[in-house]
Scaffold this motif. Structure first.
Motif, PDB file in Angstrom:
ATOM      1  N   SER A  26     -30.840  29.270  -4.389  1.00 33.26           N
ATOM      2  CA  SER A  26     -31.412  28.408  -5.420  1.00 33.26           C
ATOM      3  C   SER A  26     -32.701  27.716  -5.000  1.00 33.26           C
ATOM      4  CB  SER A  26     -30.381  27.344  -5.853  1.00 33.26           C
ATOM      5  OG  SER A  26     -30.054  26.495  -4.772  1.00 33.26           O
ATOM      6  N   PRO A  51     -24.547  24.412  -9.950  1.00 33.90           N
ATOM      7  CA  PRO A  51     -24.907  25.294 -11.067  1.00 33.90           C
ATOM      8  C   PRO A  51     -26.251  24.955 -11.696  1.00 33.90           C
ATOM      9  CG  PRO A  51     -23.049  23.869 -11.633  1.00 33.90           C
ATOM     10  CD  PRO A  51     -23.249  23.736 -10.166  1.00 33.90           C
ATOM     11  N   GLU A  52     -26.600  23.675 -11.755  1.00 34.10           N
ATOM     12  CA  GLU A  52     -27.876  23.305 -12.375  1.00 34.10           C
ATOM     13  C   GLU A  52     -29.058  23.804 -11.543  1.00 34.10           C
ATOM     14  OE1 GLU A  52     -26.608  19.967  -9.671  1.00 34.10           O
ATOM     15  OE2 GLU A  52     -25.641  21.247 -11.190  1.00 34.10           O
ATOM     16  N   LEU A  54     -28.955  26.473  -9.591  1.00 32.57           N
ATOM     17  CA  LEU A  54     -28.964  27.920  -9.763  1.00 32.57           C
ATOM     18  C   LEU A  54     -29.647  28.321 -11.066  1.00 32.57           C
ATOM     19  CD1 LEU A  54     -25.342  28.804  -8.585  1.00 32.57           C
ATOM     20  CD2 LEU A  54     -27.471  29.383  -7.403  1.00 32.57           C
ATOM     21  N   GLU A  55     -29.340  27.618 -12.136  1.00 34.46           N
ATOM     22  CA  GLU A  55     -29.962  27.938 -13.426  1.00 34.46           C
ATOM     23  C   GLU A  55     -31.457  27.695 -13.398  1.00 34.46           C
ATOM     24  OE1 GLU A  55     -28.624  29.568 -15.852  1.00 34.46           O
ATOM     25  OE2 GLU A  55     -26.752  29.643 -14.721  1.00 34.46           O
ATOM     26  N   THR A  69     -26.234  34.413 -11.738  1.00 34.91           N
ATOM     27  CA  THR A  69     -25.890  33.303 -10.850  1.00 34.91           C
ATOM     28  C   THR A  69     -24.373  33.246 -10.685  1.00 34.91           C
ATOM     29  OG1 THR A  69     -25.734  31.656 -12.624  1.00 34.91           O
ATOM     30  CG2 THR A  69     -27.908  31.977 -11.596  1.00 34.91           C
ATOM     31  N   THR A  71     -21.574  30.292  -9.001  1.00 41.03           N
ATOM     32  CA  THR A  71     -21.365  29.021  -8.318  1.00 41.03           C
ATOM     33  C   THR A  71     -20.209  29.157  -7.335  1.00 41.03           C
ATOM     34  OG1 THR A  71     -22.133  27.823 -10.273  1.00 41.03           O
ATOM     35  CG2 THR A  71     -20.909  26.562  -8.621  1.00 41.03           C
TER      36      THR A  71
END
Length: 250
Positions: A26, A51-52, A54-55, A69, A71
């Motif tokens: 990330s 996750p944020e 990664l996005e 992605t 998590t």
């Protein structure tokens, strides 16, 4: 170099229709590796705990359906098992995740030191155990120059980087024909330095750059292109590739 050998070299750098999993993808070095793999034609799965982040990384990379992605905390074996059971077949795995901890040995926080060991060494064991490769493939761990040029306060990171070298040599035999190598960066300008040095980051990087034979610190793209070599060269295994701007020499 003979023309057929030269053609094969460049063909091997082509990752078209291959799947690359980048753990710690990330930001920083991992994001640089993911970007290089995408440019070489691969599809990429970015793995991380947030996750944020990664996005945000996936959005930055673009390439639509070629970026996925997942998590996971790769220090947790069950999550690593799920990662590889739920993904498409894997050709290459690159592990870049780390919890960096620096402290004088007499001031050590052992819990923090264990987090570093878990994030680099135990995570490597988890990945090696559960990754399932399509074809020969490759597994690349991220060590670092501290294994060869340790400094005060860097005992834990130096130790774990050295351990990864020994692990890769062992796994190169055990996992063959999957190739297992270590990429060993020097000082790379990544967000990690915001944590390590805070407001002094730029000053410290500039001071270090003046020491190096190449006259600069590294950037994630330097490591990305080196990892492409380790993915594409089918005759390299059990090796440590130093990409440190000459740091080991000064």
């Amino acid at each position: 170099m003979a023309r057929d050998a030269l053609n094969r070299y460049f063909w091997d750098m082509n990752l078209q229709d291959q799947h690359v999993v980048v753990i710690g993808g990330s930001s920083g070095i991992g994001l640089g590796v993911a970007s290089a793999a995408l440019e070489a034609g691969a599809s990429v799965t970015l793995v991380g705990r947030a996750p944020e982040k990664l996005e945000a990384a996936a959005s930055r990379l673009g390439n639509g359906q070629r970026v996925r992605t997942f998590t996971a905390d790769v220090t947790e074996e069950a999550q690593v098992r799920e990662l590889f059971q739920s993904r498409p077949p894997v050709n290459h795995v690159v592990v870049t995740a780390v919890h960096a901890y620096y402290a004088p040995i007499r001031q050590f926080d052992l819990a923090q030191a264990r987090r570093t060991l878990d994030s680099k060494l135990m995570a490597a064991f988890n990945v090696a155990k559960h990754a399932r490769f399509e074809g020969p493939g490759s597994l690349t761990f991220t060590g670092g120059v501290a294994a060869d040029r340790p400094g005060p306060g860097g005992a834990v990171i130096a130790s774990v980087n050295g351990a990864l070298v020994a692990l890769a040599r062992s796994l190169a035999l055990e996992l063959a024909p999957v190739r297992v190598n270590v990429i060993s960066p020097g000082w790379i300008d990544t967000p990690m330095w915001d944590v390590i040095a805070g407001a002094a980051k730029q000053e410290r990087l500039e001071q270090h750059a003046r020491r190096l034979p190449v006259g600069r610190v590294g950037v994630p793209a330097d490591i990305g292109s080196a990892v492409l070599f380790l993915m594409g060269n089918g005759f390299t295994t059990g090796e440590t590739l130093h990409v440190d701007g000459g740091h080991r020499l000064v």
